[in-house]
Motif scaffolding. Structure first.
Motif, PDB file in Angstrom:
ATOM      1  N   MET A  46       0.970  -1.116  -0.083  1.00  0.00           N
ATOM      2  CA  MET A  46       0.020  -0.067  -0.028  1.00  0.00           C
ATOM      3  C   MET A  46       0.693   1.194  -0.012  1.00  0.00           C
ATOM      4  SD  MET A  46      -2.364  -2.271   0.997  1.00  0.00           S
ATOM      5  CE  MET A  46      -2.559  -2.481   3.070  1.00  0.00           C
ATOM      6  N   LEU A  47       2.121   1.321   0.687  1.00  0.00           N
ATOM      7  CA  LEU A  47       2.848   2.381   0.719  1.00  0.00           C
ATOM      8  C   LEU A  47       3.381   2.775  -0.748  1.00  0.00           C
ATOM      9  CD1 LEU A  47       4.816   4.515   2.059  1.00  0.00           C
ATOM     10  CD2 LEU A  47       6.294   2.970   2.590  1.00  0.00           C
ATOM     11  N   ARG A  48       3.662   1.642  -1.462  1.00  0.00           N
ATOM     12  CA  ARG A  48       4.242   1.641  -2.676  1.00  0.00           C
ATOM     13  C   ARG A  48       3.137   2.237  -3.672  1.00  0.00           C
ATOM     14  NH1 ARG A  48       7.867   1.579  -0.486  1.00  0.00           N
ATOM     15  NH2 ARG A  48       9.573   0.026   0.000  1.00  0.00           N
ATOM     16  N   THR A  49       2.013   1.893  -3.410  1.00  0.00           N
ATOM     17  CA  THR A  49       0.829   2.416  -4.087  1.00  0.00           C
ATOM     18  C   THR A  49       0.613   3.878  -4.145  1.00  0.00           C
ATOM     19  OG1 THR A  49      -0.386   0.321  -4.056  1.00  0.00           O
ATOM     20  CG2 THR A  49      -1.671   2.089  -4.540  1.00  0.00           C
ATOM     21  N   MET A  50       0.948   4.296  -2.815  1.00  0.00           N
ATOM     22  CA  MET A  50       0.848   5.815  -2.520  1.00  0.00           C
ATOM     23  C   MET A  50       1.834   6.663  -3.179  1.00  0.00           C
ATOM     24  SD  MET A  50       0.255   5.803   1.715  1.00  0.00           S
ATOM     25  CE  MET A  50      -0.794   4.687   2.454  1.00  0.00           C
ATOM     26  N   GLU A  51       3.158   5.969  -3.133  1.00  0.00           N
ATOM     27  CA  GLU A  51       4.503   6.473  -3.914  1.00  0.00           C
ATOM     28  C   GLU A  51       4.059   6.518  -5.373  1.00  0.00           C
ATOM     29  OE1 GLU A  51       7.776   5.399  -0.973  1.00  0.00           O
ATOM     30  OE2 GLU A  51       7.216   4.146  -2.430  1.00  0.00           O
ATOM     31  N   ARG A  52       3.404   5.593  -5.888  1.00  0.00           N
ATOM     32  CA  ARG A  52       3.322   5.715  -7.495  1.00  0.00           C
ATOM     33  C   ARG A  52       2.169   6.644  -7.798  1.00  0.00           C
ATOM     34  NH1 ARG A  52       3.620  -0.090  -6.888  1.00  0.00           N
ATOM     35  NH2 ARG A  52       1.382  -0.123  -6.840  1.00  0.00           N
ATOM     36  N   GLN A  53       1.293   6.847  -6.844  1.00  0.00           N
ATOM     37  CA  GLN A  53      -0.019   7.802  -7.188  1.00  0.00           C
ATOM     38  C   GLN A  53       0.319   9.221  -6.730  1.00  0.00           C
ATOM     39  OE1 GLN A  53      -3.159   7.341  -8.441  1.00  0.00           O
ATOM     40  NE2 GLN A  53      -2.515   5.238  -8.654  1.00  0.00           N
ATOM     41  N   PHE A  54       1.575   9.590  -5.990  1.00  0.00           N
ATOM     42  CA  PHE A  54       1.839  10.719  -5.766  1.00  0.00           C
ATOM     43  C   PHE A  54       3.485  10.761  -5.980  1.00  0.00           C
ATOM     44  CE2 PHE A  54      -1.836  10.126  -3.109  1.00  0.00           C
ATOM     45  CZ  PHE A  54      -2.362  11.440  -3.281  1.00  0.00           C
ATOM     46  N   PRO A  55       3.756  10.707  -7.359  1.00  0.00           N
ATOM     47  CA  PRO A  55       5.293  10.828  -7.771  1.00  0.00           C
ATOM     48  C   PRO A  55       6.250  12.027  -7.202  1.00  0.00           C
ATOM     49  CG  PRO A  55       3.895  11.376  -9.614  1.00  0.00           C
ATOM     50  CD  PRO A  55       2.932  11.173  -8.504  1.00  0.00           C
ATOM     51  N   HIS A  56       5.477  13.102  -6.779  1.00  0.00           N
ATOM     52  CA  HIS A  56       6.173  14.279  -6.433  1.00  0.00           C
ATOM     53  C   HIS A  56       6.404  14.506  -5.137  1.00  0.00           C
ATOM     54  CE1 HIS A  56       6.260  15.299 -10.461  1.00  0.00           C
ATOM     55  NE2 HIS A  56       4.784  15.434 -10.676  1.00  0.00           N
ATOM     56  N   VAL A  57       5.959  13.536  -4.196  1.00  0.00           N
ATOM     57  CA  VAL A  57       5.708  13.531  -2.736  1.00  0.00           C
ATOM     58  C   VAL A  57       6.917  12.405  -2.393  1.00  0.00           C
ATOM     59  CG1 VAL A  57       4.471  13.083  -0.808  1.00  0.00           C
ATOM     60  CG2 VAL A  57       3.608  14.415  -2.613  1.00  0.00           C
ATOM     61  N   GLN A  58       7.453  12.842  -1.383  1.00  0.00           N
ATOM     62  CA  GLN A  58       8.508  11.905  -0.734  1.00  0.00           C
ATOM     63  C   GLN A  58       7.768  11.480   0.690  1.00  0.00           C
ATOM     64  OE1 GLN A  58      11.803  11.021  -1.418  1.00  0.00           O
ATOM     65  NE2 GLN A  58      11.595  11.941  -3.390  1.00  0.00           N
ATOM     66  N   ILE A  59       7.489  10.100   0.815  1.00  0.00           N
ATOM     67  CA  ILE A  59       6.914   9.569   1.921  1.00  0.00           C
ATOM     68  C   ILE A  59       8.004   8.485   2.554  1.00  0.00           C
ATOM     69  CG2 ILE A  59       4.828   8.176   2.582  1.00  0.00           C
ATOM     70  CD1 ILE A  59       3.456   8.842   0.005  1.00  0.00           C
ATOM     71  N   HIS A  60       8.236   8.795   3.737  1.00  0.00           N
ATOM     72  CA  HIS A  60       9.036   7.957   4.552  1.00  0.00           C
ATOM     73  C   HIS A  60       8.350   7.431   5.856  1.00  0.00           C
ATOM     74  CE1 HIS A  60      12.692   8.832   1.887  1.00  0.00           C
ATOM     75  NE2 HIS A  60      12.081  10.071   1.976  1.00  0.00           N
TER      76      HIS A  60
END
Length: 354
Positions: A46-60
């Motif tokens: 699910m984290l990877r899905t968020m990262e794909r959907q928001f490519p300009h956002v850094q999520i750590h």
């Protein structure tokens, strides 16, 4: 709402993101009673899905904290998304990639309804399985069934038109809002004639009613279905069997309604009796009627559009809940159809007669 909190930019806890040294970092703290794997998914799916959907956002993610940096509008959406997903978990519902993607879609559409409200709405449960809407369009369709006597569910394959209508019918029967369920379809086939098929009339008709039986088995204990059908509590029959009847205290579903003629549609709708509810489902792009025959589903909107207590629910490719490729296929065919219509008829390429 969940107990997650967000530190505002410039707060004491805000740290600059590693890839955006001048962009403030937002922190979302997940309540300690939530296991992070339920939110992040196996192998952080699910984290990877968020990262794909928001490519300009850094999520750590560190421990039970999300550290988010990037464009403010996108960061705000990610924060709202996490909050919605936590509410889904708090309601006891499992999360998956599909639920995350649909939640993002609803948040971006800025709809009044919250994703958590859509994803936690239960219609009927059977053998540990709960049937619920999975998209905003499906929730609005289900709400329309609650609010109106006659509802038309129109949309492509895989949008849950019939399945959700049947779930509402079973729920109404269980709640004793109706005394029986009647499921019907026109016996019209793509490219075949009933007369050429082997067997008795029932044998010939059964394949066209089989999808209704299949859905019914998902919602009612299979062992009880023969008893309910023998008692007339559940009836599955071709549309022709509806003629001359008045259907009281019943939840009536007409499936594949695009394959009715205008006369058949009128016949069906006028079967409505006291204490009954009707749902008519179909896909106007898949008409199997013989050439020259108008579809009753295509013309009924023009006839009934201003009638009170009649609702037309439109489902689209965004509401397809089968394999994610089905939605893409439906959209691709829609684009292809549009190009065919804009091109007009093909020129006659025949050469001079010899």
């Amino acid at each position: 709402m969940s107990d997650a909190h967000t530190d505002q930019p410039g707060s004491a806890d805000a740290q600059p993101g590693p890839s955006h040294p001048h962009v403030p970092q937002h922190t979302v703290v997940v309540p300690p009673d939530v296991q992070m794997v339920t939110l992040l998914g196996p192998r952080d799916e699910m984290l990877r899905t968020m990262e794909r959907q928001f490519p300009h956002v850094q999520i750590h993610v560190r421990g039970n904290e999300f550290h988010i940096s990037g464009p403010s509008a996108d960061v705000a959406l990610v924060e709202r998304l996490i909050d919605e997903l936590l509410d889904v978990i708090d309601a006891g519902q499992p999360l998956n990639r599909d639920a995350v993607e649909r939640s993002i879609q609803m948040l971006r559409a800025q709809t009044v309804e919250r994703p958590a409200d859509v994803l936690t709405m239960n219609i009927v449960s059977n053998r540990g399985r709960t049937i619920r809407p999975k998209t905003l369009g499906q929730k609005r369709y289900v709400d329309a069934i609650d609010a109106n006597t006659v509802v038309f569910g129109i949309g492509p394959a895989g949008t849950g038109k019939t399945y959700l209508a049947m779930a509402k019918a079973v729920a109404a029967l269980q709640a004793k809002q109706v005394n029986r369920i009647i499921l019907t379809r026109p016996a019209v086939e793509a490219g075949e004639r009933l007369g050429f098929l082997p067997g008795t009339l029932n044998d010939k008709i059964d394949p066209y009613l089989r999808p209704l039986y299949d859905a019914l088995h998902d919602m009612v204990d299979p062992e009880s279905i023969p008893r309910l059908m023998a008692a007339g509590t559940i009836e599955v029959a071709p549309l022709a069997y509806m003629r001359g009847r008045t259907l009281n205290d019943a939840f009536i579903i007409l499936d594949e309604a695009q394959n009715t003629s205008p006369e058949q549609m009128k016949m069906f709708l006028t079967r409505l009796g006291f204490g009954s509810k009707m749902v008519v489902t179909g896909d106007v792009t898949q008409v199997d009627l013989p050439g020259g025959t108008h579809s009753g589903l295509r013309v009924v909107r023009d006839i009934l559009t201003d009638l009170e207590d009649v609702h037309f629910a439109e489902l689209t490719a965004f509401d397809v809940v089968r394999h994610r490729l089905v939605g893409a296929i439906v959209e691709a065919y829609g684009r292809w159809d549009d190009t065919q219509h804009t091109r007009g008829p093909k020129p006659d390429r025949k050469g001079p007669q010899r």
